[in-house]
Design a protein around this motif. Structure first.
Motif, PDB file in Angstrom:
ATOM      1  N   MET A  14       2.313   1.789  -3.495  1.00 10.85           N
ATOM      2  CA  MET A  14       1.184   2.323  -4.560  1.00 10.85           C
ATOM      3  C   MET A  14       0.970   3.677  -4.210  1.00 10.85           C
ATOM      4  O   MET A  14       1.008   4.285  -5.267  1.00 10.85           O
ATOM      5  N   VAL A  15       0.780   4.035  -3.027  1.00  9.21           N
ATOM      6  CA  VAL A  15       0.828   5.588  -2.772  1.00  9.21           C
ATOM      7  C   VAL A  15       1.885   6.311  -3.384  1.00  9.21           C
ATOM      8  O   VAL A  15       1.677   7.319  -3.886  1.00  9.21           O
ATOM      9  N   LEU A  59      -9.809   8.163  -7.732  1.00  9.29           N
ATOM     10  CA  LEU A  59      -9.018   7.891  -8.739  1.00  9.29           C
ATOM     11  C   LEU A  59      -9.222   7.876 -10.306  1.00  9.29           C
ATOM     12  O   LEU A  59     -10.442   7.287 -10.377  1.00  9.29           O
ATOM     13  N   LEU A  88       1.507   6.823  -7.176  1.00  8.56           N
ATOM     14  CA  LEU A  88       0.619   7.874  -7.335  1.00  8.56           C
ATOM     15  C   LEU A  88       1.072   9.126  -7.038  1.00  8.56           C
ATOM     16  O   LEU A  88       0.891  10.127  -7.978  1.00  8.56           O
ATOM     17  N   SER A  97      -4.721   6.252 -12.789  1.00  5.43           N
ATOM     18  CA  SER A  97      -4.413   6.019 -11.448  1.00  5.43           C
ATOM     19  C   SER A  97      -4.883   4.604 -11.235  1.00  5.43           C
ATOM     20  O   SER A  97      -3.898   3.938 -10.487  1.00  5.43           O
ATOM     21  N   MET A 118     -10.048  -3.224  -6.871  1.00  3.34           N
ATOM     22  CA  MET A 118      -9.682  -2.050  -7.086  1.00  3.34           C
ATOM     23  C   MET A 118     -10.745  -0.946  -6.627  1.00  3.34           C
ATOM     24  O   MET A 118     -10.414   0.230  -6.020  1.00  3.34           O
ATOM     25  N   LYS A 128      -2.262   2.411 -13.055  1.00  2.00           N
ATOM     26  CA  LYS A 128      -0.965   2.258 -12.144  1.00  2.00           C
ATOM     27  C   LYS A 128      -0.912   1.543 -10.893  1.00  2.00           C
ATOM     28  O   LYS A 128      -0.155   0.893 -10.410  1.00  2.00           O
ATOM     29  N   SER A 129      -2.119   1.783  -9.981  1.00  2.00           N
ATOM     30  CA  SER A 129      -2.315   1.085  -8.848  1.00  2.00           C
ATOM     31  C   SER A 129      -2.259  -0.388  -8.864  1.00  2.00           C
ATOM     32  O   SER A 129      -1.510  -1.117  -8.300  1.00  2.00           O
ATOM     33  N   TYR A 130      -3.198  -0.773  -9.945  1.00  3.16           N
ATOM     34  CA  TYR A 130      -3.183  -2.301 -10.378  1.00  3.16           C
ATOM     35  C   TYR A 130      -1.802  -2.841 -10.632  1.00  3.16           C
ATOM     36  O   TYR A 130      -1.542  -3.895 -10.040  1.00  3.16           O
ATOM     37  N   LEU A 176      -8.790   4.259   0.450  1.00  7.90           N
ATOM     38  CA  LEU A 176      -7.897   5.192   0.118  1.00  7.90           C
ATOM     39  C   LEU A 176      -8.112   6.690   0.290  1.00  7.90           C
ATOM     40  O   LEU A 176      -7.613   7.472   0.785  1.00  7.90           O
ATOM     41  N   GLU A 218      -9.943   1.847  -3.577  1.00  7.46           N
ATOM     42  CA  GLU A 218     -10.147   3.268  -4.108  1.00  7.46           C
ATOM     43  C   GLU A 218     -11.028   4.040  -2.761  1.00  7.46           C
ATOM     44  O   GLU A 218     -10.873   5.084  -2.184  1.00  7.46           O
ATOM     45  N   SER A 270       0.804  -1.226   0.016  1.00 11.70           N
ATOM     46  CA  SER A 270      -0.124  -0.239   0.132  1.00 11.70           C
ATOM     47  C   SER A 270       0.858   1.445  -0.041  1.00 11.70           C
ATOM     48  O   SER A 270       0.447   2.182  -0.622  1.00 11.70           O
TER      49      SER A 270
END
Length: 270
Positions: free
Chosen positions: A46-47, A103, A50, A107, A92, A110-112, A99, A96, A43
């Protein structure tokens, strides 16, 4: 939570030209807990990804990080519930929501990509101790029914979100009417994430063997590995290793540190 637990394990070994295979069972109890906190590291990465691309502003709260990590850890649950082809969307969407940011398509992609295509080395937190009794059912020399004892412990701490320290130790004894043997093994490691694709793993292994009818043997192994993740399932590793064996025997070929270099390619099946 109740941190008391029981455990059981079995061991099997084969050696060429030996009379019987080696087999051993152990039952015991323990106390403590070790938790896999790799989802939290995912996590955080991932942040970071982003924010580096200006896809979100600000930082999630600790509670939001924990909630996102919980959903990440339940990926298999989503896959089982919604199916292998369709679970990604629900997974996802829930990430979101927790989070706390809206997104866009870029976004989400990219997160995935970070969560499923980038490999993150295992992160653990906690400690435990355990002790057990057992028996050597069969041994290489044909003997059987030898009583066995063991005591072990683990300690793991992520020093920060890029660095993991772990130490695992186990002491065992096999009792055999004047031919007893004792073994102590300790594995200490420190892993540092140099980048999203490269880990630097350092380890010290200590193994001590005491037998009533033979010299004590102490083996120290120091290793340092650079691991490059080509993909989520394929990695290239380069390892330098030093091995020293102390057996109180002179001029038998192991008086000096043995130096070696290994290069390997690993494919992770799951």
């Amino acid at each position: 939570a109740n941190d008391l637990f029981w455990y059981g394990k079995g061991e099997v070994g084969l050696q060429k030209d030996m009379e019987d295979p080696y087999s051993k069972i152990t039952l015991g109890i323990g106390y403590g807990r070790v938790v896999n906190v790799t989802p939290m590291a995912k996590s955080v990465r991932m942040v970071e990804a982003l924010k580096e691309r200006d896809l979100i502003d600000g930082d999630p709260s600790l509670e939001q990080f924990n909630n996102v990590a919980d959903i990440i850890s339940r990926e298999s649950e989503y896959r089982s519930k919604f199916g292998g082809e369709d679970y990604h969307q629900m997974w996802m969407e829930d990430i979101e929501k927790e989070l706390g940011f809206d997104l866009n398509t870029r976004s989400v992609i990219k997160s995935y990509d970070v969560l499923t295509r980038e490999r993150i080395s295992t992160r653990k937190r906690g400690w435990l101790v355990r002790a057990g009794v057992g028996a050597v059912l069969t041994d290489y020399d044909g003997d059987n029914g030898k009583p066995a004892l063991e005591i072990a412990g683990e300690y793991h701490v992520p020093i920060n979100y890029k660095t993991q320290f772990s130490d695992e130790a186990i002491a065992t004894a096999i009792l055999d009417d004047g031919d007893d043997s004792y073994n102590f093994y300790n594995m200490m490691s420190l892993t540092y994430e140099l980048s999203d694709l490269i880990d630097w793993e350092n380890a010290w292994q200590l193994n001590y063997l005491n037998q009533d009818d033979a010299n004590d043997i102490l083996t120290n192994t120091l290793s340092s590995t650079f691991r490059y993740y080509i993909s989520n399932v394929i990695s290239l590793s380069i390892t330098g290793q030093l091995v020293n064996v102390e057996d109180d025997i002179d001029d038998n070929g192991n008086d000096d540190w043995d130096k070696s270099l290994f290069i390997g390619l690993t494919y992770r099946l799951k």
